[in-house]
Write an enzyme that holds these catalytic residues in place. Structure first.
Site, PDB file in Angstrom:
ATOM      1  N   ASP A  73       4.628  -1.764   2.574  1.00 43.44           N
ATOM      2  CA  ASP A  73       3.258  -1.616   3.054  1.00 43.44           C
ATOM      3  C   ASP A  73       2.301  -2.115   1.969  1.00 43.44           C
ATOM      4  OD1 ASP A  73       3.516   0.469   1.202  1.00 43.44           O
ATOM      5  OD2 ASP A  73       4.022   1.868   2.805  1.00 43.44           O
ATOM      6  N   ASP A  75      -1.080  -1.259  -0.108  1.00 37.95           N
ATOM      7  CA  ASP A  75      -2.093  -0.268  -0.470  1.00 37.95           C
ATOM      8  C   ASP A  75      -3.271  -0.973  -1.126  1.00 37.95           C
ATOM      9  OD1 ASP A  75      -0.419   1.739   0.418  1.00 37.95           O
ATOM     10  OD2 ASP A  75       0.546   1.953  -1.544  1.00 37.95           O
ATOM     11  N   ASP A 150       2.192   4.627 -12.986  1.00 34.78           N
ATOM     12  CA  ASP A 150       3.404   4.924 -13.762  1.00 34.78           C
ATOM     13  C   ASP A 150       3.972   3.736 -14.545  1.00 34.78           C
ATOM     14  OD1 ASP A 150       4.063   3.814 -11.335  1.00 34.78           O
ATOM     15  OD2 ASP A 150       5.413   5.418 -10.698  1.00 34.78           O
TER      16      ASP A 150
END
Ligand code: ATP
Ligand code: MG
Length: 454
Positions: A73, A75, A150
């Site tokens: 997907d 984002d 991260d």
């Protein structure tokens, strides 16, 4: 080799430019074209930019495109607040309470839009006693948003209008070098959120890229921090691993890093039983294959496989103590599920399907009279049969049983009758002495059906 290196070193400054603390990588260098971005994601970035906001594709999608993979997907990250985003689009709704995100809908596609956020400075961060970050939902700018992510590969911002990538942490070079590197000091970042250790394992296994040495090194000493992570979040991450399509690599990597202890505690025992290990490895390979063929996989089937040898051990113990097989199986299932649940919150709604698969295993052994026909009518016969095949393949059962059921389920009525085994004399006697009882297999809750997850 040296020539290639020199070429790269000398080529770089000519093609990238710095904007603030970001390296801006042009299309010519990275090659990710606007056409590779989904329809909805382009609508969102175009719409927000037309309204005067910044908006970029961010995270896994940019990383996957650089690695020539199809993103799951897209984002979007923006400097518009959730309310401002909602005002720009007709079909948008704000979700989440702590972390407010906006979902913008374009037919089937849902694009997740998040406002740039920043990490809270240590002095005003609300961390728990282990240093876990509890508050990270303050709005920030693009650079701050990159820093709270991260891995360097996950912190790249792609602007579909200019086709440029904004890189604050060397993520572009890392991704090109097939390296997964944590942003900042690994000790601090794992303490803030220990789940990052599991994400490191999953993403490197799934993407086939190496964990940077400094990112991997502290995991051994920090793994106990996972004990403080809420169970639901752990389960979520374990499921993501098991359903990543690369579960075998994930589990092998977890073991190598000694991270599997406490995650699926009963696995610790299973690794020590050669048969159990073989069974699990086969189950995981089977799952990975199904996912690569776009078939559905049910979490209940997977958990049933992971715990099977524990159930078998608990069942055998009871049968040796003289308990009746079916009753012993019910007790064994409940005991194993309760023990497992103390560590990892397998949702109760999975129980019915797991138990059904386990209970069916005894019934596969009964090949006389009407019983095989009744088993065929079970709504989840297919899952039970797939499970039986795994048991045969792992060497727990003779292949003959699997082959028998393979033929029986599709055979003509005559052939089926021919295939039936004679009723055992003792079985007949027992039947004659006792009045016919209700079937011992409990009716299962039909609402607890498999949940296809892929
Ligand atoms: P996948 O392909 O599995 O979706 P992903 O990297 O997109 O991989 P998500 O869980 O969808 O993973 O997260 C989206 C982005 O949010 C990540 O790319 C990363 O930038 C950020 N993120 C997710 N989890 C964390 C975390 N625990 N700590 C910091 N940043 C995170
Ligand atoms: Mg994602």
């Amino acid at each position: 080799m040296i020539k290639k290196f020199l070429k790269r070193v000398f080529r770089k400054p000519a093609k990238t430019k710095s904007v603030g603390n970001a390296q801006v990588i042009p299309f010519k260098l990275h090659g990710v074209a606007r056409e590779q971005i989904s329809y909805g994601a382009l609508k969102v970035t175009d719409g927000l930019q037309a309204a005067g906001y910044q908006a970029c594709v961010v995270g896994g999608a940019v990383r996957d495109l650089l690695l020539d993979r199809t993103p799951k997907d897209f984002d979007i990250a923006t400097d518009a607040t959730p309310e401002e985003v909602r005002r720009v689009f007709r079909r948008a709704r704000i979700i989440g309470r702590r972390f407010r995100l906006v979902h913008v809908m374009f037919g089937e596609e849902v694009v997740e839009v998040s406002t740039f956020r920043r990490m809270i400075e240590v002095e005003d961060a609300q961390t728990d006693e282990h240093g876990r970050l509890l508050r990270d939902n303050e709005f920030g700018d693009q650079e701050q948003d990159a820093a709270r992510r991260d891995f360097t590969a996950n912190a790249l911002f792609y602007d579909p209008t200019t086709q440029e990538i904004y890189d604050y942490h060397g993520g572009y070079a890392d991704t090109r070098d097939h390296l997964l590197r944590i942003i900042g000091d690994p000790l601090v970042r794992y303490r803030e959120d220990p789940v990052r250790m599991l994400r490191a394992v999953r993403l490197s296994a799934k993407l086939g890229i190496k964990l940077d040495a400094a990112t991997a090194a502290p995991v051994a000493e920090m793994k106990d921090l996972l004990d403080n992570v809420p169970q639901a979040r752990l389960l979520d991450e374990v499921l993501k691993m098991l359903l990543s399509g690369h579960s075998l690599e994930c589990i092998q990597q977890l073991r190598k890093m000694n991270l599997h202890h406490g995650l699926l505690p009963l696995l610790d025992v299973i690794w020590e039983q050669p048969m159990g290990e073989k069974f699990i490895m086969l189950a995981l390979r089977n799952t990975d294959e199904r996912l690569s063929q776009d078939k559905t996989v049910s979490p209940a089937f997977l958990f049933a496989a992971l715990l099977w040898h524990e159930v078998l051990a608990a069942w055998n113990l009871r049968v040796q103590q003289g308990k009746r097989p079916v009753g012993a199986m019910h007790e064994a299932m409940d005991e194993v599920l309760a023990r497992q649940r103390a560590q990892l919150a397998i949702p109760h709604r999975q129980d019915a399907v797991m138990k059904e698969i386990w209970l069916m295993q005894q019934r596969f052994e009964q090949r006389a009279g009407q019983r095989p026909f009744r088993l065929l009518e079970q709504p989840r016969f297919r899952a039970g049969f797939d499970f039986l095949l795994l048991r045969c393949a792992s060497g727990e059962l003779d292949d003959e049983l699997g082959l028998w059921w393979d033929e029986f389920q599709d055979a003509s009525a005559e052939r089926q009758t021919e295939m039936l085994q004679p009723e055992e004399a003792s079985e007949k006697k027992r039947r004659r002495r006792k009045p016919r009882r209700k079937p011992e297999i409990p009716a299962l809750d039909e609402s607890a059906v498999d949940e296809p997850v892929a």
